[in-house]
Write a protein that holds these residues in place. Sequence first.
Motif, short mmCIF file in Angstrom:
data_model
loop_
_atom_site.label_atom_id
_atom_site.label_comp_id
_atom_site.label_asym_id
_atom_site.label_seq_id
_atom_site.Cartn_x
_atom_site.Cartn_y
_atom_site.Cartn_z
N CYS A 98 0.84 -1.20 0.00
CA CYS A 98 0.00 0.00 0.00
C CYS A 98 0.88 1.26 0.00
O CYS A 98 0.61 2.22 -0.73
CB CYS A 98 -0.92 -0.01 1.22
N SER A 99 1.93 1.24 0.81
CA SER A 99 2.85 2.37 0.85
C SER A 99 3.53 2.57 -0.49
O SER A 99 3.71 3.71 -0.95
CB SER A 99 3.91 2.16 1.95
N LEU A 100 3.89 1.47 -1.15
CA LEU A 100 4.54 1.55 -2.45
C LEU A 100 3.58 2.10 -3.51
O LEU A 100 3.97 2.92 -4.35
CB LEU A 100 5.05 0.18 -2.87
N GLN A 101 2.32 1.66 -3.48
CA GLN A 101 1.35 2.17 -4.44
C GLN A 101 1.10 3.66 -4.22
O GLN A 101 1.02 4.43 -5.17
CB GLN A 101 0.03 1.40 -4.33
N SER A 102 0.98 4.06 -2.95
CA SER A 102 0.79 5.47 -2.64
C SER A 102 1.99 6.29 -3.11
O SER A 102 1.84 7.41 -3.64
CB SER A 102 0.58 5.65 -1.13
N PHE A 103 3.20 5.75 -2.93
CA PHE A 103 4.41 6.42 -3.38
C PHE A 103 4.38 6.63 -4.89
O PHE A 103 4.65 7.72 -5.40
CB PHE A 103 5.63 5.59 -2.97
N ALA A 104 4.04 5.58 -5.64
CA ALA A 104 3.98 5.68 -7.10
C ALA A 104 2.90 6.65 -7.53
O ALA A 104 3.11 7.47 -8.45
CB ALA A 104 3.72 4.29 -7.70
N TYR A 105 1.75 6.60 -6.88
CA TYR A 105 0.62 7.46 -7.22
C TYR A 105 1.00 8.93 -7.11
O TYR A 105 0.80 9.72 -8.04
CB TYR A 105 -0.55 7.11 -6.30
N TYR A 106 1.59 9.31 -5.96
CA TYR A 106 1.88 10.72 -5.74
C TYR A 106 3.14 11.19 -6.45
O TYR A 106 3.22 12.36 -6.85
CB TYR A 106 1.95 11.02 -4.24
N SER A 107 4.12 10.33 -6.63
CA SER A 107 5.31 10.74 -7.37
C SER A 107 4.97 10.99 -8.84
O SER A 107 5.46 11.94 -9.46
CB SER A 107 6.42 9.70 -7.24
N LEU A 108 4.09 10.16 -9.41
CA LEU A 108 3.70 10.33 -10.80
C LEU A 108 2.74 11.51 -10.97
O LEU A 108 2.77 12.19 -12.00
CB LEU A 108 3.07 9.05 -11.34
N CYS A 109 1.91 11.77 -9.96
CA CYS A 109 1.08 12.98 -10.00
C CYS A 109 1.95 14.23 -9.95
O CYS A 109 1.72 15.20 -10.68
CB CYS A 109 0.09 12.99 -8.82
N GLY A 110 2.97 14.21 -9.08
CA GLY A 110 3.90 15.33 -9.02
C GLY A 110 4.65 15.50 -10.33
O GLY A 110 4.86 16.63 -10.80
N ALA A 111 5.03 14.38 -10.95
CA ALA A 111 5.72 14.43 -12.24
C ALA A 111 4.83 15.07 -13.30
O ALA A 111 5.31 15.80 -14.18
CB ALA A 111 6.14 13.03 -12.67
N GLU A 112 3.53 14.81 -13.22
CA GLU A 112 2.60 15.40 -14.20
C GLU A 112 2.61 16.92 -14.12
O GLU A 112 2.68 17.62 -15.14
CB GLU A 112 1.18 14.87 -13.97
N PHE A 113 2.58 17.46 -12.90
CA PHE A 113 2.61 18.91 -12.74
C PHE A 113 3.93 19.49 -13.24
O PHE A 113 3.96 20.54 -13.90
CB PHE A 113 2.42 19.29 -11.27
N LEU A 114 5.04 18.81 -12.96
CA LEU A 114 6.34 19.31 -13.40
C LEU A 114 6.50 19.20 -14.91
O LEU A 114 7.12 20.07 -15.55
CB LEU A 114 7.46 18.56 -12.69
N LEU A 115 5.94 18.16 -15.51
CA LEU A 115 5.96 18.06 -16.97
C LEU A 115 5.12 19.15 -17.61
O LEU A 115 5.51 19.73 -18.63
CB LEU A 115 5.45 16.68 -17.41
N LEU A 116 3.98 19.45 -17.01
CA LEU A 116 3.16 20.56 -17.52
C LEU A 116 3.90 21.89 -17.36
O LEU A 116 3.76 22.79 -18.20
CB LEU A 116 1.83 20.60 -16.78
N SER A 117 4.70 22.01 -16.28
CA SER A 117 5.51 23.22 -16.10
C SER A 117 6.57 23.33 -17.20
O SER A 117 6.81 24.42 -17.75
CB SER A 117 6.21 23.19 -14.73
N ALA A 118 7.22 22.20 -17.53
CA ALA A 118 8.21 22.20 -18.59
C ALA A 118 7.57 22.56 -19.93
O ALA A 118 8.15 23.29 -20.74
CB ALA A 118 8.88 20.83 -18.67
N MET A 119 6.37 22.06 -20.17
CA MET A 119 5.65 22.37 -21.40
C MET A 119 5.29 23.86 -21.45
O MET A 119 5.37 24.50 -22.52
CB MET A 119 4.40 21.51 -21.51
N ALA A 120 4.91 24.41 -20.32
CA ALA A 120 4.58 25.84 -20.25
C ALA A 120 5.82 26.69 -20.54
O ALA A 120 5.76 27.70 -21.25
CB ALA A 120 4.00 26.18 -18.89
N TYR A 121 6.97 26.27 -19.98
CA TYR A 121 8.22 27.00 -20.23
C TYR A 121 8.59 26.92 -21.71
O TYR A 121 9.02 27.92 -22.30
CB TYR A 121 9.33 26.41 -19.38
N ASP A 122 8.42 25.76 -22.31
CA ASP A 122 8.70 25.59 -23.74
C ASP A 122 7.84 26.52 -24.58
O ASP A 122 8.32 27.17 -25.51
CB ASP A 122 8.46 24.14 -24.14
#
Length: 303
Positions: A98-122
Amino acid sequence: MDAAAGKLNATYITFGGHVELRRYRFLYFAVMFVVYVLIICSNSAILGLIWVQKSLHQPMYVFIAALLFNSLLFSAAIYPKLLADFLSDEQTTSLSQCSLQSFAYYSLCGAEFLLLSAMAYDRYVSICRPLQYGATMRKPTVAVLLALAWLLPACQLVPSLFISRGYRLCHSTLNGIFCNNAISQLFCMDSRAPYITYGAFIALNTIVLPLAFILFTYTKILIISLRGSGDTRRKAAKTCSPHLLVLVSFSCLCSYDVVAARLEVDLDRTARFVMTLQVVLYHPLFNPIIYGLKMGEIRSFPA
């Protein structure tokens, strides 16, 4: 009673957020299985187009490909276990899983925001500083932005894997259908202040700051577009509208996750179940549709 106590001692967690599972388990499984197949096929199709078409080997499309690949990783962290639970007599998982799934869930959600930030900068460099675009958005720069998008959220969440080991479970039933930050409600804690502070720190770095940066860059793009020619305004609308649509929808779903889980809002069970499914269904399924329809180069790629 003994069985429940045994499971609690063995650090097993039961998902208690399903609605009428015994009655509709095969319907749930069929619908979500079809959705998962569509997610895999649609995201993989756009990824394949970007991979094989050399004209799409540009930073904007590389970031789109990264976003769609992130959706595939996100779905792989949620759907297999979710589908298995629909057909199982008991919807349980171990604390470590459960801890591992939660870790993957939130790390990938955070990655989505950062990828959208990179796209905005581009987009900001492309529209507001077009003469500097080639020198700014070089391959090494794109590679660094992609690496940071995935590594920063994961590194910040690594301590959560060890923090959970320091607490014992006081409850064994999670009010959800997969592991998110509601898992903190199951631990015996004298004070939740450190856990809340840690969560707020992560949210600040992976959601608030990227969101503020995105809003800032798109504000600058809007100002430049209004001052520019009709071609400039059309270019800005064509390339920025999909990103904004994805950002708004994803931000709303993340807000629900925070409000429902972190603030322990007492929602109707059916409403919680439906909204939770939206969190794991909407952006992995509709991101490739949004970009496939809006991006002319992708849409016009020959069959």
